[in-house]
Write a protein that holds these residues in place. Structure first.
Motif, PDB file in Angstrom:
ATOM      1  N   SER A 139       0.893  -1.152  -0.094  1.00 40.57           N
ATOM      2  CA  SER A 139      -0.079  -0.101   0.083  1.00 40.57           C
ATOM      3  C   SER A 139       0.938   1.291  -0.162  1.00 40.57           C
ATOM      4  CB  SER A 139      -1.009   0.050   1.305  1.00 40.57           C
ATOM      5  OG  SER A 139      -1.763  -1.233   1.148  1.00 40.57           O
ATOM      6  N   CYS A 140       0.988   2.070   0.981  1.00 39.80           N
ATOM      7  CA  CYS A 140       1.640   3.360   0.955  1.00 39.80           C
ATOM      8  C   CYS A 140       2.787   3.077   2.102  1.00 39.80           C
ATOM      9  CB  CYS A 140       0.827   4.660   1.637  1.00 39.80           C
ATOM     10  SG  CYS A 140       0.028   4.338   3.192  1.00 39.80           S
ATOM     11  N   ASP A 213      -3.144   2.419   7.156  1.00 38.11           N
ATOM     12  CA  ASP A 213      -3.654   2.237   5.688  1.00 38.11           C
ATOM     13  C   ASP A 213      -3.200   1.043   5.176  1.00 38.11           C
ATOM     14  OD1 ASP A 213      -4.326   5.038   5.755  1.00 38.11           O
ATOM     15  OD2 ASP A 213      -2.333   5.644   5.675  1.00 38.11           O
ATOM     16  N   ARG A 215      -3.726  -2.529   3.726  1.00 39.34           N
ATOM     17  CA  ARG A 215      -5.095  -3.201   3.235  1.00 39.34           C
ATOM     18  C   ARG A 215      -5.125  -4.617   3.649  1.00 39.34           C
ATOM     19  NH1 ARG A 215      -5.603  -1.941  -2.911  1.00 39.34           N
ATOM     20  NH2 ARG A 215      -7.803  -2.932  -2.271  1.00 39.34           N
ATOM     21  N   ALA A 229      -1.488  -4.629  -3.869  1.00 34.54           N
ATOM     22  CA  ALA A 229      -1.414  -3.316  -4.376  1.00 34.54           C
ATOM     23  C   ALA A 229      -2.061  -3.069  -5.588  1.00 34.54           C
ATOM     24  CB  ALA A 229      -0.220  -2.628  -4.040  1.00 34.54           C
TER      25      ALA A 229
END
Length: 229
Positions: A139-140, A213, A215, A229
């Protein structure tokens, strides 16, 4: 590699016995009989702490708080003769990597310590896969497998315990797959772990809190899945 182990156990005979078993592995062992004495050594960290929970003066819970404040990723094994389920869960909440209820065979502690030390400190072998990607994007977040660190999108380190990192790495290497709790227990804790799959849920909850954040989906009644992602 010569590992340094700090053992905190207030029962003198057990302390002496466990020290002897740990030293047979070629490790340097410094033992303590009370929490106050052990507290003075936090500033000179070992490779592994082994903490009894019930200690005179400063107990194991207070010690692990202070240890993790100085060295968040330093591995810790809890040992205790108290309520196993409660101590196991509370220990995980506070950052312990393993838990061994008393009474136990000294050799079992050695085996668990060795597996934990190997996972945390042994570098991957240099082979033909040397060009493989060392940083995993989640993700980030970015996960550096060799440095055992995770960074958010701003480059700020996410402070994970050794066991949190290992569970996240297992998810990362199996992205998109539905993973059952039993599979996660074996994959991260090993076949020698004796406990309930509640430890998986507690560790996932801690990871989610630190990485909001991420997932990471819950598959109700079964397990979890890290979304690609």
């Amino acid at each position: 590699m010569e590992y340094v182990i700090y053992l905190v156990e207030d029962e003198p005979n057990l302390n002496e016995l466990l020290t002897a078993y740990l030293q047979k592995e070629g490790w340097r062992v410094r033992s303590f009989l009370d929490g106050g004495e052990a507290r003075s050594a936090i500033g000179s960290p070992p490779h592994l702490w082994i903490l009894d929970i019930m200690l005179p003066g400063v107990d194991g819970y207070q010690l692990i708080r202070e240890i993790k404040a100085v060295s968040p990723r330093l591995p810790v094994i809890f040992i205790s003769a108290r309520d196993a389920d409660i101590d196991r869960i509370v220990g995980l909440e506070m950052g312990s990597d393993d838990y061994l209820p008393k009474p136990f065979m000294p050799r079992e502690l050695v085996i668990r310590a060795k597996k934990l030390l190997d996972r945390v400190y042994e570098s991957p072998a240099n082979d033909s896969d040397s060009a493989r990607e060392k940083v995993i994007g989640l993700s980030c977040y970015n996960m550096d497998e060799q440095a055992r660190q995770v960074f958010d999108s701003r480059g700020t380190p996410v402070e994970l315990t050794a066991k949190e990192f290992e569970l996240l790495l297992y998810f990362a290497k199996n992205r998109g797959q539905i993973l059952g709790r039993e599979q996660l227990l074996v994959g991260v804790w090993g076949n020698e772990f004796f406990g309930t799959d509640r430890v998986v849920d507690d560790l996932v909850r801690r990871i989610r809190k630190k990485m909001p954040d991420l997932r990471l989906e819950t598959i109700y009644g079964y397990g979890y899945r890290l979304v690609k992602a």
